[in-house]
Write an enzyme that holds these catalytic residues in place. Structure first.
Site, PDB file in Angstrom:
ATOM      1  N   THR A   1      52.871  58.230  56.571  1.00  0.00           N
ATOM      2  CA  THR A   1      52.610  57.663  57.680  1.00  0.00           C
ATOM      3  C   THR A   1      51.437  56.616  57.311  1.00  0.00           C
ATOM      4  OG1 THR A   1      53.321  59.428  59.247  1.00  0.00           O
ATOM      5  CG2 THR A   1      51.786  57.726  60.123  1.00  0.00           C
TER       6      THR A   1
ATOM      7  N   LYS B   1      57.295  55.416  63.747  1.00  0.00           N
ATOM      8  CA  LYS B   1      56.331  56.582  63.669  1.00  0.00           C
ATOM      9  C   LYS B   1      54.879  56.536  64.462  1.00  0.00           C
ATOM     10  CE  LYS B   1      54.495  60.718  62.364  1.00  0.00           C
ATOM     11  NZ  LYS B   1      54.210  60.944  61.047  1.00  0.00           N
TER      12      LYS B   1
ATOM     13  N   LYS C   1      43.339  58.872  61.265  1.00  0.00           N
ATOM     14  CA  LYS C   1      44.243  57.922  60.294  1.00  0.00           C
ATOM     15  C   LYS C   1      45.147  57.380  61.235  1.00  0.00           C
ATOM     16  CE  LYS C   1      47.248  58.890  57.481  1.00  0.00           C
ATOM     17  NZ  LYS C   1      48.559  59.154  57.601  1.00  0.00           N
TER      18      LYS C   1
END
Lengths: 308, 308
Positions: free
Chosen positions: B102, B177, B245
């Site tokens: 990701t 995502k 993150k």
């Protein structure tokens, strides 16, 4: 008090989109129902089906053993219960009064005390499941107040809902409902921001839903409201103005408890922006409109004016 | 390139909690696998099962037709792909490189351009479904990049996941995502604030879950993480530091698009507070700890120190 269908007289106050089908379930189960509604014509179909009209909450109380109320705002609850010609003014010891409005836990405590002084058992019993759940009798009913009174009404709860839980003392049914609404608030901001991001990133929204609908992002909101948003359908399942009321109740209680709820505070502010844009009676998915406006864009070309 | 199992040589970089079981699926399906991992000992079980160790990403590229990477942060992706001894330095025209980390959509676009200049097809293909999905081969895989390259890898996708969707040009897998993570952020703040409210209001939490778990508040988070929170279990399904993150990636992209995401911004700040309290490697449900601290209380008596 005997909960037998022939001998138990039920009172009902509030025949809106939730109350009308709920009262009908009791009528159809064989209970005699006396009712009052602020707007009499909304009660007409139930009268036609055999319910008895009363001219005031007080008159409903006089005619009933158990009275249910499901109205709009906490002030309406206070007026219906404790106002002139209110329920309590027509009460007699041994009755059970139940408020099913999503309302203030603090008010529920106050009314339960007032009721107790008159020998009345008061229950707060807000519901979730929406108009569909009300019609199908599949509501979740969250009950606060004395356990004995809760148990006494089991035959009636069973007519109205599917998941029936006693949460504790007066106010705790309202607290449980507010927990539900706090989760919904988070789910809504996540869903609306995510779909707006997807649109701005140029993704094909149907494919996005295909990728994310089964995993860690899944929710009732994603399953039920994302398709409506993709169809540019802002019609209400649940009104923005009622959700704003509910979030205000959470924040008022949180303030009493010295509890910081930064997420809910923000979501309420953003829904206030939906109100500012004329979206009071749109569905809660209209949050996306206010979010889009903040970025000087639109959701799929919709403007608030075109839908409010 | 032929995707036949005997002739297609697969490279794999990153054998962490996600990468290791994913690489194993390909190995067990009969593909020869060459691999590299920054920490070699974590690759040992796969070597034992027949994978071939390489000393650098460049060497993996030289030994493979298709290379998958799944590492930690965008900087790791950049290093593995474009650094000295990186994938691109060992590449030859006709290869397909796939990043399943990701990571940043913008980085995915950049790397796809660098790859294209060398005749390489690059795909971004982050996943959701967690370590359980990786082990069971039930991941949702969100793919960006050229459609032909996506189709070419169908036999490999089928080994790794269940829901496999091509979203568009390079970066669009990452965007999809990030949509998922934005929804998760909202679901988490709603859940944690709601449970904290329930605790402070004195409700019995198990009963609350019984009342709300089937309705408009329902979500994967409610079903899976609320029970952990009730058990005071902050162990990671998904690390706080990785979620922070991901939210940073969303906000960076949103900034590029001039898109305001007030909810996600707030949730990221609150998770930063979890980091401040030493919770980097706790599960995302540890958000409740930071929220409790803001109100000078605790979640069921837990302190961050006792669990971090």
């Amino acid at each position: 008090m005997n909960a037998d269908r022939s001998s138990l007289r039920v009172g009902w106050i509030g025949t809106g989109v939730m109350g009308a089908p709920m009262a009908r379930h009791l009528l159809e189960a064989g209970y005699p129902v006396s009712l009052f509604n602020r707007t009499p014509q909304r009660a007409a179909p139930l009268i036609k089906s055999g319910a008895t009209w009363c001219d005031s909450p007080s008159a409903v109380a006089e005619a009933s053993d158990v009275v249910f109320t499901i109205v709009g705002y906490p002030n309406d609850v206070r007026h219906v219960w404790a106002g002139e010609q209110g329920l309590l003014s027509g009460s007699r010891p041994g009755q059970v009064f139940v408020d099913m409005t999503t309302s203030s836990p603090q008010l529920a405590e106050e009314l339960a005390e007032s009721a107790a002084r008159r020998g009345i058992s008061a229950l707060d019993a807000p519901v979730s499941g929406g108009d569909v759940g009300a019609r199908q009798g599949t509501l979740s009913i969250m009950v606060g107040g004395k356990h004995a009174a809760f148990e006494q009404l089991q035959p009636l709860w069973q007519c109205l809902g599917k998941t029936i839980v006693h949460h504790g003392p007066p106010g705790s049914g309202q607290h449980a409902k507010l927990v539900n609404q706090t989760i919904v608030a988070g789910n809504m901001i996540g869903l609306c921001e995510a779909l707006l991001y997807a649109q701005q990133a140029g993704l094909q929204l149907e494919r996005v839903l295909q990728s994310i609908s089964q995993g860690a992002a899944s929710s009732w909101a994603l399953q039920n409201l994302a398709p409506r948003l993709l169809n540019m359908d802002l019609q209400p399942g649940f009104f923005v103005q009622h959700f704003v009321k509910d979030m205000g109740l959470v924040l008022a209680e949180a303030e009493r408890m010295r509890l910081v709820l930064p997420g809910l505070s923000l979501v309420k502010q953003l829904y206030t922006s939906v109100l500012s844009h004329g979206g009071a009676t749109l569905g809660t998915q209209a949050l996306v409109i206010a979010l889009a406006e903040m970025s000087n864009t639109t959701w799929r070309g919709l403007s608030p004016a075109s839908d409010a």
